[in-house]
Design an enzyme around this catalytic site. Structure first.
Site, mmCIF file in Angstrom:
data_model
loop_
_atom_site.group_PDB
_atom_site.id
_atom_site.type_symbol
_atom_site.label_atom_id
_atom_site.label_comp_id
_atom_site.label_asym_id
_atom_site.label_seq_id
_atom_site.Cartn_x
_atom_site.Cartn_y
_atom_site.Cartn_z
ATOM 1 N N ASN A 84 29.827 20.083 12.164
ATOM 2 C CA ASN A 84 28.421 20.471 12.280
ATOM 3 C C ASN A 84 27.942 20.006 13.654
ATOM 4 O O ASN A 84 27.743 18.815 13.869
ATOM 5 C CB ASN A 84 27.625 19.798 11.139
ATOM 6 C CG ASN A 84 26.137 20.044 11.273
ATOM 7 O OD1 ASN A 84 25.691 20.844 12.105
ATOM 8 N ND2 ASN A 84 25.357 19.361 10.450
ATOM 9 N N LYS A 142 25.177 20.512 15.034
ATOM 10 C CA LYS A 142 23.728 20.251 15.066
ATOM 11 C C LYS A 142 23.099 20.900 16.310
ATOM 12 O O LYS A 142 23.534 21.978 16.709
ATOM 13 C CB LYS A 142 23.471 18.746 14.982
ATOM 14 C CG LYS A 142 24.186 18.132 13.766
ATOM 15 C CD LYS A 142 23.783 16.736 13.430
ATOM 16 C CE LYS A 142 24.567 16.259 12.214
ATOM 17 N NZ LYS A 142 24.218 14.922 11.756
ATOM 18 N N HIS A 153 21.035 20.652 4.508
ATOM 19 C CA HIS A 153 21.420 19.418 5.198
ATOM 20 C C HIS A 153 20.265 18.414 5.133
ATOM 21 O O HIS A 153 19.092 18.813 5.174
ATOM 22 C CB HIS A 153 21.775 19.735 6.655
ATOM 23 C CG HIS A 153 22.424 18.579 7.337
ATOM 24 N ND1 HIS A 153 21.705 17.523 7.843
ATOM 25 C CD2 HIS A 153 23.729 18.289 7.556
ATOM 26 C CE1 HIS A 153 22.557 16.633 8.361
ATOM 27 N NE2 HIS A 153 23.783 17.077 8.192
ATOM 28 N N GLU A 213 18.997 16.602 7.262
ATOM 29 C CA GLU A 213 18.049 16.699 8.385
ATOM 30 C C GLU A 213 17.047 17.827 8.151
ATOM 31 O O GLU A 213 15.900 17.752 8.581
ATOM 32 C CB GLU A 213 18.832 16.876 9.699
ATOM 33 C CG GLU A 213 19.490 15.563 10.124
ATOM 34 C CD GLU A 213 20.797 15.703 10.883
ATOM 35 O OE1 GLU A 213 21.096 16.791 11.393
ATOM 36 O OE2 GLU A 213 21.529 14.694 10.948
ATOM 37 N N GLU A 247 26.805 13.926 1.484
ATOM 38 C CA GLU A 247 26.468 13.232 2.719
ATOM 39 C C GLU A 247 25.400 12.177 2.442
ATOM 40 O O GLU A 247 24.195 12.506 2.416
ATOM 41 C CB GLU A 247 25.932 14.224 3.750
ATOM 42 C CG GLU A 247 26.929 15.274 4.167
ATOM 43 C CD GLU A 247 26.670 15.778 5.586
ATOM 44 O OE1 GLU A 247 27.612 15.794 6.373
ATOM 45 O OE2 GLU A 247 25.516 16.136 5.906
ATOM 46 N N GLY A 265 25.247 9.579 11.227
ATOM 47 C CA GLY A 265 24.928 9.196 12.603
ATOM 48 C C GLY A 265 24.688 7.699 12.778
ATOM 49 O O GLY A 265 24.168 7.266 13.800
ATOM 50 N N SER A 286 29.447 9.777 9.411
ATOM 51 C CA SER A 286 30.240 8.923 10.307
ATOM 52 C C SER A 286 31.749 9.040 10.084
ATOM 53 O O SER A 286 32.469 8.046 10.136
ATOM 54 C CB SER A 286 29.788 7.464 10.191
ATOM 55 O OG SER A 286 28.440 7.344 10.613
HETATM 56 P P1 13P Z 1 27.813 12.185 11.640
HETATM 57 O O1 13P Z 1 29.281 12.516 11.464
HETATM 58 O O2 13P Z 1 27.357 12.204 13.038
HETATM 59 O O3 13P Z 1 27.457 10.939 10.890
HETATM 60 O O4 13P Z 1 27.002 13.376 10.920
HETATM 61 C C1 13P Z 1 27.344 13.793 9.660
HETATM 62 C C2 13P Z 1 26.631 15.039 9.335
HETATM 63 O O5 13P Z 1 25.413 15.053 9.224
HETATM 64 C C3 13P Z 1 27.402 16.265 9.185
HETATM 65 O O6 13P Z 1 26.638 17.291 8.658
#
Ligand code: 13P
Length: 257
Positions: A9, A11, A97, A99, A169, A175, A215
């Protein structure tokens, strides 16, 4: 047998030029990949979908969107439909997601509409679920997972549930560099799988792939993949570099179940 699935992803990272560079690099690194054994999906921003799809054309690597709107077209400024994603070369789409839930007010009902829209135009939805830190600390992890999964799948028949991918997740692991332990991931995945059994049947429970996200790095992917109910990963930060993402894919491929 569930096929391993590793998705990146991206982003809101990578301009078109950068996306072409990254996908070309991945294509070079992963050209020997056994695509019969593992699905690799790249999810760039909307603007770079067509270009990335062109780079990975005929490599067996898939492209996915990061979101979609549930109607086919209309006066919905800023939105993109499933049909548009399909035409840009997508086979997958990330839905719900954290976010999107956190910053754009997305809730279960919208996630459910999006999931149905994705399925109706032949996209494989990657539905994200997961608890925040305060929810985990309050002992509500399973309640949140139950609400996210049942909300997302509401009204879906077993034959359609079979077509989806779920990404667990935990928000506190995204992150932050703080990965869920393999035990925590397995526990959540097992809960989701048992829930699918309750909602549907044994076939859905044993066929639906559940990815872990939060992560994921080259040095923790193998241990996560060794958990019986972890079928792959949804990778954020580490998917933005050729070296780290291709290493994650290769290490996951070594732990085939
Ligand atoms: P990270 O791998 O940066 O923690 O992000 C995970 C994520 O949100 C994948 O959709």
């Amino acid at each position: 047998m569930r096929k391993t699935i590793i998705a990146g992803n991206w982003k809101m990272y990578k301009t078109i030029k950068e996306a072409i560079e990254l996908s070309n690099g991945l294509k070079r690194e992963l050209f020997k990949l056994d695509t019969a054994a593992i699905d690799v999906v790249l999810c760039p921003p909307f603007t770079a979908l067509s270009e990335v799809a062109e780079v990975v054309d005929e490599t067996g690597i898939f492209v996915g969107g990061q979101d979609l709107y549930w109607l086919e077209e209309g006066a919905f400024t800023g939105e993109v439909s499933g049909k548009m994603l399909k035409e840009s070369g997508c086979s997958f789409v990330i839905i719900g997601h954290s976010e999107r839930r956190q910053f754009f007010g997305e809730a279960n009902e919208g996630v459910n509409n999006k999931l149905k829209a994705a399925l109706s135009c032949g996209l494989t939805p990657i539905v994200c679920v997961g608890e925040r830190l305060d929810e985990r600390e309050a002992g509500k992890t399973f309640d949140v997972l139950k609400s996210h999964v049942t909300g997302a799948l509401s009204g879906l028949l077993a034959e359609d549930a079979l077509k989806i991918v779920i990404a667990y997740e935990p928000v506190w692991a995204i992150g932050t560099g703080k990965t869920a332990t393999p035990k925590q991931a397995q526990e959540a995945h097992k809960y989701i799988r048992d829930l699918l059994h309750k909602l549907y049947n044994q076939e859905v429970a044993s066929e639906v792939r559940i990815q872990y996200g939060g992560s994921v790095k080259p040095d923790n992917i193998a241990e996560l993949m060794r958990q019986p109910d972890v079928d792959g990963a949804l990778v954020g930060g580490a998917s933005l570099k050729v070296e780290s993402f291709s290493e994650i894919v290769k290490k996951a491929a070594e732990v085939l179940k």
